[in-house]
Design a protein around this motif. Sequence first.
Motif: not given
Length: 136
Positions: A46, A50-56, A72, A74
Amino acid sequence: MLGFPLGGVAWLLFGGRRLSAYEVNRVALAASALVVICALGLVSFMLLPTTPSSFEVLELEWLPGTGSMHLHVEARTLLILIAVSLALTLVLSAEPTADKQAVPDDGSWRPPLQMSVVLLALTATQVAVLSSSFLS
């Protein structure tokens, strides 16, 4: 990450009768150490630009009409999970069960059941920390 402690619980409950107290301790130690390694890998993933800071991960609705609950992921929740799992790993690695003679053999001590409860508590902690309403 939720699967490692649950797999350890299944192994201890269904195959734990043949394990010594030292081996039971090592199963729980391996499950908590795998959670630490997995969480460290997710945190390092994380932190890439290039990766999102959080995801579900998961969305459930407990009761109809009450809204959904999200697991969630993060970085800050993973750091809490790393701290809790690392503390459990350190406690289990310092456990004085290396001496196999120290544990009574009369059935008065139930290490598979006790370690199963510890690993279930670790799983419950993971779900509580990863739920979307815990830290907000």
